[in-house]
Design a protein around this motif. Sequence first.
Motif, PDB file in Angstrom:
ATOM      1  N   GLU A  92       0.829  -1.212   0.000  1.00  0.00           N
ATOM      2  CA  GLU A  92       0.000   0.000   0.000  1.00  0.00           C
ATOM      3  C   GLU A  92       0.861   1.259   0.000  1.00  0.00           C
ATOM      4  O   GLU A  92       0.465   2.289  -0.541  1.00  0.00           O
ATOM      5  CB  GLU A  92      -0.928   0.030   1.220  1.00  0.00           C
ATOM      6  CG  GLU A  92      -2.020  -1.007   1.196  1.00  0.00           C
ATOM      7  CD  GLU A  92      -2.861  -0.989   2.454  1.00  0.00           C
ATOM      8  OE1 GLU A  92      -4.086  -0.763   2.327  1.00  0.00           O
ATOM      9  OE2 GLU A  92      -2.305  -1.195   3.553  1.00  0.00           O
ATOM     10  N   LEU A  93       2.027   1.158   0.607  1.00  0.00           N
ATOM     11  CA  LEU A  93       2.936   2.305   0.634  1.00  0.00           C
ATOM     12  C   LEU A  93       3.500   2.602  -0.756  1.00  0.00           C
ATOM     13  O   LEU A  93       3.926   3.721  -1.030  1.00  0.00           O
ATOM     14  CB  LEU A  93       4.079   2.059   1.620  1.00  0.00           C
ATOM     15  CG  LEU A  93       3.683   1.932   3.086  1.00  0.00           C
ATOM     16  CD1 LEU A  93       4.888   1.561   3.924  1.00  0.00           C
ATOM     17  CD2 LEU A  93       3.036   3.207   3.592  1.00  0.00           C
ATOM     18  N   LEU A  94       3.500   1.612  -1.610  1.00  0.00           N
ATOM     19  CA  LEU A  94       4.055   1.779  -2.957  1.00  0.00           C
ATOM     20  C   LEU A  94       3.044   2.371  -3.941  1.00  0.00           C
ATOM     21  O   LEU A  94       3.423   2.802  -5.025  1.00  0.00           O
ATOM     22  CB  LEU A  94       4.558   0.434  -3.479  1.00  0.00           C
ATOM     23  CG  LEU A  94       5.738  -0.153  -2.706  1.00  0.00           C
ATOM     24  CD1 LEU A  94       5.948  -1.608  -3.074  1.00  0.00           C
ATOM     25  CD2 LEU A  94       6.987   0.673  -2.945  1.00  0.00           C
ATOM     26  N   ALA A  95       1.763   2.390  -3.576  1.00  0.00           N
ATOM     27  CA  ALA A  95       0.726   2.907  -4.481  1.00  0.00           C
ATOM     28  C   ALA A  95       0.886   4.409  -4.673  1.00  0.00           C
ATOM     29  O   ALA A  95       1.197   5.143  -3.745  1.00  0.00           O
ATOM     30  CB  ALA A  95      -0.658   2.601  -3.917  1.00  0.00           C
ATOM     31  N   GLY A  96       0.682   4.846  -5.892  1.00  0.00           N
ATOM     32  CA  GLY A  96       0.701   6.273  -6.195  1.00  0.00           C
ATOM     33  C   GLY A  96       2.076   6.898  -6.309  1.00  0.00           C
ATOM     34  O   GLY A  96       2.197   8.127  -6.375  1.00  0.00           O
ATOM     35  N   LEU A  97       3.108   6.076  -6.342  1.00  0.00           N
ATOM     36  CA  LEU A  97       4.463   6.623  -6.472  1.00  0.00           C
ATOM     37  C   LEU A  97       4.714   7.100  -7.893  1.00  0.00           C
ATOM     38  O   LEU A  97       4.105   6.598  -8.837  1.00  0.00           O
ATOM     39  CB  LEU A  97       5.502   5.557  -6.137  1.00  0.00           C
ATOM     40  CG  LEU A  97       5.753   5.285  -4.676  1.00  0.00           C
ATOM     41  CD1 LEU A  97       6.798   4.187  -4.536  1.00  0.00           C
ATOM     42  CD2 LEU A  97       6.215   6.521  -3.959  1.00  0.00           C
ATOM     43  N   PRO A  98       5.642   8.027  -8.028  1.00  0.00           N
ATOM     44  CA  PRO A  98       6.026   8.424  -9.383  1.00  0.00           C
ATOM     45  C   PRO A  98       6.605   7.240 -10.151  1.00  0.00           C
ATOM     46  O   PRO A  98       7.160   6.316  -9.553  1.00  0.00           O
ATOM     47  CB  PRO A  98       7.120   9.485  -9.144  1.00  0.00           C
ATOM     48  CG  PRO A  98       7.056   9.852  -7.714  1.00  0.00           C
ATOM     49  CD  PRO A  98       6.381   8.730  -6.992  1.00  0.00           C
ATOM     50  N   ASP A  99       6.470   7.260 -11.454  1.00  0.00           N
ATOM     51  CA  ASP A  99       7.038   6.206 -12.295  1.00  0.00           C
ATOM     52  C   ASP A  99       8.552   6.354 -12.415  1.00  0.00           C
ATOM     53  O   ASP A  99       9.272   5.378 -12.573  1.00  0.00           O
ATOM     54  CB  ASP A  99       6.413   6.238 -13.687  1.00  0.00           C
ATOM     55  CG  ASP A  99       4.943   5.865 -13.659  1.00  0.00           C
ATOM     56  OD1 ASP A  99       4.545   5.046 -12.799  1.00  0.00           O
ATOM     57  OD2 ASP A  99       4.193   6.402 -14.481  1.00  0.00           O
ATOM     58  N   THR A 100       8.991   7.592 -12.375  1.00  0.00           N
ATOM     59  CA  THR A 100      10.426   7.875 -12.446  1.00  0.00           C
ATOM     60  C   THR A 100      10.790   8.812 -11.303  1.00  0.00           C
ATOM     61  O   THR A 100       9.944   9.531 -10.773  1.00  0.00           O
ATOM     62  CB  THR A 100      10.800   8.548 -13.780  1.00  0.00           C
ATOM     63  OG1 THR A 100      10.073   9.768 -13.904  1.00  0.00           O
ATOM     64  CG2 THR A 100      10.496   7.646 -14.965  1.00  0.00           C
ATOM     65  N   PHE A 101      12.051   8.788 -10.948  1.00  0.00           N
ATOM     66  CA  PHE A 101      12.538   9.606  -9.839  1.00  0.00           C
ATOM     67  C   PHE A 101      13.691  10.466 -10.328  1.00  0.00           C
ATOM     68  O   PHE A 101      14.564   9.976 -11.054  1.00  0.00           O
ATOM     69  CB  PHE A 101      13.022   8.712  -8.696  1.00  0.00           C
ATOM     70  CG  PHE A 101      11.931   7.882  -8.091  1.00  0.00           C
ATOM     71  CD1 PHE A 101      11.222   8.332  -6.991  1.00  0.00           C
ATOM     72  CD2 PHE A 101      11.605   6.636  -8.621  1.00  0.00           C
ATOM     73  CE1 PHE A 101      10.220   7.566  -6.425  1.00  0.00           C
ATOM     74  CE2 PHE A 101      10.604   5.863  -8.064  1.00  0.00           C
ATOM     75  CZ  PHE A 101       9.903   6.331  -6.967  1.00  0.00           C
ATOM     76  N   ALA A 102      13.695  11.706  -9.897  1.00  0.00           N
ATOM     77  CA  ALA A 102      14.779  12.598 -10.283  1.00  0.00           C
ATOM     78  C   ALA A 102      16.086  12.187  -9.599  1.00  0.00           C
ATOM     79  O   ALA A 102      17.164  12.355 -10.154  1.00  0.00           O
ATOM     80  CB  ALA A 102      14.425  14.041  -9.920  1.00  0.00           C
ATOM     81  N   ASP A 103      15.975  11.633  -8.405  1.00  0.00           N
ATOM     82  CA  ASP A 103      17.147  11.220  -7.635  1.00  0.00           C
ATOM     83  C   ASP A 103      17.333   9.715  -7.798  1.00  0.00           C
ATOM     84  O   ASP A 103      16.480   8.923  -7.410  1.00  0.00           O
ATOM     85  CB  ASP A 103      16.941  11.585  -6.165  1.00  0.00           C
ATOM     86  CG  ASP A 103      18.154  11.301  -5.300  1.00  0.00           C
ATOM     87  OD1 ASP A 103      18.888  10.334  -5.579  1.00  0.00           O
ATOM     88  OD2 ASP A 103      18.366  12.056  -4.329  1.00  0.00           O
ATOM     89  N   ARG A 104      18.437   9.320  -8.350  1.00  0.00           N
ATOM     90  CA  ARG A 104      18.734   7.907  -8.603  1.00  0.00           C
ATOM     91  C   ARG A 104      18.749   7.088  -7.308  1.00  0.00           C
ATOM     92  O   ARG A 104      18.343   5.947  -7.280  1.00  0.00           O
ATOM     93  CB  ARG A 104      20.084   7.813  -9.328  1.00  0.00           C
ATOM     94  CG  ARG A 104      20.561   6.413  -9.583  1.00  0.00           C
ATOM     95  CD  ARG A 104      20.175   5.961 -10.969  1.00  0.00           C
ATOM     96  NE  ARG A 104      20.811   4.697 -11.253  1.00  0.00           N
ATOM     97  CZ  ARG A 104      20.161   3.545 -11.258  1.00  0.00           C
ATOM     98  NH1 ARG A 104      18.891   3.492 -11.004  1.00  0.00           N
ATOM     99  NH2 ARG A 104      20.798   2.425 -11.516  1.00  0.00           N
ATOM    100  N   ARG A 105      19.236   7.714  -6.216  1.00  0.00           N
ATOM    101  CA  ARG A 105      19.253   7.012  -4.921  1.00  0.00           C
ATOM    102  C   ARG A 105      17.841   6.657  -4.471  1.00  0.00           C
ATOM    103  O   ARG A 105      17.610   5.580  -3.932  1.00  0.00           O
ATOM    104  CB  ARG A 105      19.905   7.885  -3.845  1.00  0.00           C
ATOM    105  CG  ARG A 105      21.393   7.935  -3.862  1.00  0.00           C
ATOM    106  CD  ARG A 105      21.939   8.849  -2.754  1.00  0.00           C
ATOM    107  NE  ARG A 105      20.976   9.091  -1.700  1.00  0.00           N
ATOM    108  CZ  ARG A 105      21.161   8.767  -0.416  1.00  0.00           C
ATOM    109  NH1 ARG A 105      22.270   8.204  -0.043  1.00  0.00           N
ATOM    110  NH2 ARG A 105      20.245   9.037   0.483  1.00  0.00           N
ATOM    111  N   ASP A 106      16.904   7.587  -4.674  1.00  0.00           N
ATOM    112  CA  ASP A 106      15.510   7.318  -4.303  1.00  0.00           C
ATOM    113  C   ASP A 106      14.953   6.175  -5.139  1.00  0.00           C
ATOM    114  O   ASP A 106      14.292   5.276  -4.621  1.00  0.00           O
ATOM    115  CB  ASP A 106      14.634   8.555  -4.498  1.00  0.00           C
ATOM    116  CG  ASP A 106      14.909   9.642  -3.487  1.00  0.00           C
ATOM    117  OD1 ASP A 106      15.559   9.365  -2.463  1.00  0.00           O
ATOM    118  OD2 ASP A 106      14.462  10.784  -3.721  1.00  0.00           O
TER     119      ASP A 106
END
Length: 167
Positions: A92-106
Amino acid sequence: MTADHDMLWRRCAYLGRVLLPVVDEEEWRQSRRHERLEGWGMGVAEGERLMEVFAALAAHAVAVDTSVSAAGLDVLPLSAVADAVIGKRDFELLAGLPDTFADRRDELAVKVFRLYTYRGGQYSRRLFQLGTEVHRALTVLAGRSRMPFPRCGHVFFWAAAAGLPSP
């Protein structure tokens, strides 16, 4: 992904990054956390990075659930984030996350969290243990605050007061 959604994730990720350094105002907390991580057979760097992303994911999930924007993250109660850490299932914590991240570490940390979520077994147990640690950290900060109901903005303020780099 919209600019505001990207900014929301960045603010949540920043909350995750400053959580442990702010909690570690009392130095013994860090050594005790490191002992627990090592006792679980987890490297300190990996465990702490997963804790950072766990906190970020919980804040993001609450913000998305309550339609809080990046600008409104400051008013999100720490108690709501702490409740999400232990009250929401990992997936449930993973729902709605961006498809891509500006920060590679994230991006890498979210992928590792996702892998732990779907592998199950000992990995699920580790996420449970890490979630307990994140919940503890948020509870410590809430208890340390002079404000009756501290919010995420207070953590940002404490981080700035401690001289931690801003996002």
